[in-house]
Design a protein around this motif. Sequence first.
Motif, PDB file in Angstrom:
ATOM      1  N   SER A   1       1.478 -10.292   3.550  1.00 25.98           N
ATOM      2  CA  SER A   1       1.401 -10.563   2.115  1.00 25.98           C
ATOM      3  C   SER A   1       0.633 -11.849   1.829  1.00 25.98           C
ATOM      4  O   SER A   1      -0.138 -11.921   0.867  1.00 25.98           O
ATOM      5  N   SER A   2       0.822 -12.872   2.680  1.00 21.05           N
ATOM      6  CA  SER A   2       0.084 -14.120   2.486  1.00 21.05           C
ATOM      7  C   SER A   2      -1.404 -13.927   2.756  1.00 21.05           C
ATOM      8  O   SER A   2      -2.250 -14.506   2.064  1.00 21.05           O
ATOM      9  N   VAL A   3      -1.733 -13.124   3.766  1.00 19.83           N
ATOM     10  CA  VAL A   3      -3.139 -12.826   4.059  1.00 19.83           C
ATOM     11  C   VAL A   3      -3.772 -12.102   2.875  1.00 19.83           C
ATOM     12  O   VAL A   3      -4.875 -12.447   2.424  1.00 19.83           O
ATOM     13  N   GLN A   4      -3.057 -11.099   2.347  1.00 22.33           N
ATOM     14  CA  GLN A   4      -3.588 -10.335   1.223  1.00 22.33           C
ATOM     15  C   GLN A   4      -3.776 -11.221  -0.004  1.00 22.33           C
ATOM     16  O   GLN A   4      -4.779 -11.109  -0.721  1.00 22.33           O
ATOM     17  N   THR A   5      -2.823 -12.114  -0.241  1.00 19.75           N
ATOM     18  CA  THR A   5      -2.943 -13.028  -1.382  1.00 19.75           C
ATOM     19  C   THR A   5      -4.165 -13.923  -1.237  1.00 19.75           C
ATOM     20  O   THR A   5      -4.900 -14.167  -2.206  1.00 19.75           O
ATOM     21  N   SER A   6      -4.401 -14.430  -0.023  1.00 25.23           N
ATOM     22  CA  SER A   6      -5.558 -15.296   0.208  1.00 25.23           C
ATOM     23  C   SER A   6      -6.867 -14.532   0.022  1.00 25.23           C
ATOM     24  O   SER A   6      -7.839 -15.063  -0.517  1.00 25.23           O
ATOM     25  N   ILE A   7      -6.885 -13.276   0.471  1.00 26.62           N
ATOM     26  CA  ILE A   7      -8.083 -12.445   0.273  1.00 26.62           C
ATOM     27  C   ILE A   7      -8.290 -12.175  -1.213  1.00 26.62           C
ATOM     28  O   ILE A   7      -9.418 -12.243  -1.723  1.00 26.62           O
ATOM     29  N   ASP A   8      -7.205 -11.856  -1.915  1.00 31.49           N
ATOM     30  CA  ASP A   8      -7.299 -11.618  -3.366  1.00 31.49           C
ATOM     31  C   ASP A   8      -7.881 -12.839  -4.078  1.00 31.49           C
ATOM     32  O   ASP A   8      -8.742 -12.710  -4.963  1.00 31.49           O
ATOM     33  N   ASN A   9      -7.407 -14.020  -3.697  1.00 32.86           N
ATOM     34  CA  ASN A   9      -7.889 -15.252  -4.334  1.00 32.86           C
ATOM     35  C   ASN A   9      -9.367 -15.491  -4.025  1.00 32.86           C
ATOM     36  O   ASN A   9     -10.121 -15.962  -4.884  1.00 32.86           O
TER      37      ASN A   9
END
Length: 464
Positions: A278-286
């Motif tokens: 989830s943290s990886v996905q959030t960083s990619i989204d940002n």
Amino acid sequence: MPLVSSLGARSGLDLEGIVKATLEAERVPKQNRLDQQEGRLQVELSAVGEMRSVLSKLQDAAEKLTEASLFTAMKASVKQPESGDVITVESTEDAGAGNFDISVMQLAKGSRAVSADGAFASADDEVNTNAGSLTFGAGDESFTLNIEAGSSLEDIRKAINSSEDNFGVTADIINTGDQAKLVFRSNVSGEGNNLTVTNDNAEFDAISTQANGGAPGSGGMSIADADKATDAIIEIDGIQATNDTNVFENVIQGSTITAVKETEGTETAKLSIARDDSSVQTSIDNFVKAYNGVVSSLNEIGGENSMLQGDSTVRSLKGQLNNILTSTFGNEQTLFDLGFGLDENGKLEQENPVTNVSDVLKNNPAALESVMGGENGLASRMESFLNGYVGAGGSLQLRKDTIDESLVRVKESREDLKLRMESMEETLRAKYQALDSLVGQLQSRGNAVSAQLSNLPGFTRDSD
């Protein structure tokens, strides 16, 4: 010569209008050029500021993707039993993945000592006539409190609770209606860490767990079995672990488990430790959001009908950003191999006709880490590239400095124009004031001559 309040007052000529028109003819073209120049500079300055802002956001998002712990971090998830939360868990990147059933068999707590029945009638009872001291101990902790002569039970309670050396002992007085019960509570938990209270004055025996000169347990304060300090006991998949506090570190490698309350019956809390996608996905989204923000901003700044249409910095930025996105990384992979795509406006999307980022993160996270966050991955290249624009001494900072200098020169030109206009007005007024005076004198003389002639015999004035 008397002062003339306004040009043309003596001559009747519109000299004031002539001066103003002359000044306007000189000032307006120059002022318009300065206004246009300042307007262009302000637009350019605003555009540079916007570029720095959106590029800085992209750089921050890229920097987050370069953190080594991002792709290795583990996340603990707990499904609590129906009776409520019994544990909390935090895991580090060293934690091992797995699923565990956890029960809290017993919470760690400190001890409680209570004064004997009938020892004190009220909180105002005087405890000692002579000064002395009490020493409190629990586990490895201790402190000594000096008590003044003639202290009441309430005085001693306040002294204990306000002592700067107090390691965690709380004193309370409970009034039952016919007596006052003194209660000591210690926050030092763990089996065998019961509170001890000794004294150097037998007058304090009633508020000590050990009488002066007596054996342990001989004082007036006693600790019931139910009030003794205890260890915390948890059970992980049937294996018990014991600790003197409610915080268990590395009982499961890389995780810290905190017992909150005892479980009921056979219920358990179910702990799952897994990679923190989830943290990886959030960083990619940002990152995607920040990149698309840059694209939108650059398209607007350098678009049609923009004052910066065709700007070289905008063109260069767009070209270099696109080159980085379409580069190969890791094992000769591109972003598009990881599920990314580009729309017709050049904005990043997290899916393409073949796959999407979410599926790649789930099924092949190592490839995503290699391309996005590797030592020479996209995020690292992007961050380094952007630093040349937004970092100290970067090209956008230099351009801003240049624009600021040009604005200063425009301001100086305005001041120069103002001084020139003031000097020119002074010169014009001096000339036209002399003309006004001369024409006025000529008119006065003409009027005088006409008056004299009209008084001569035989002189006839023409009348219209």
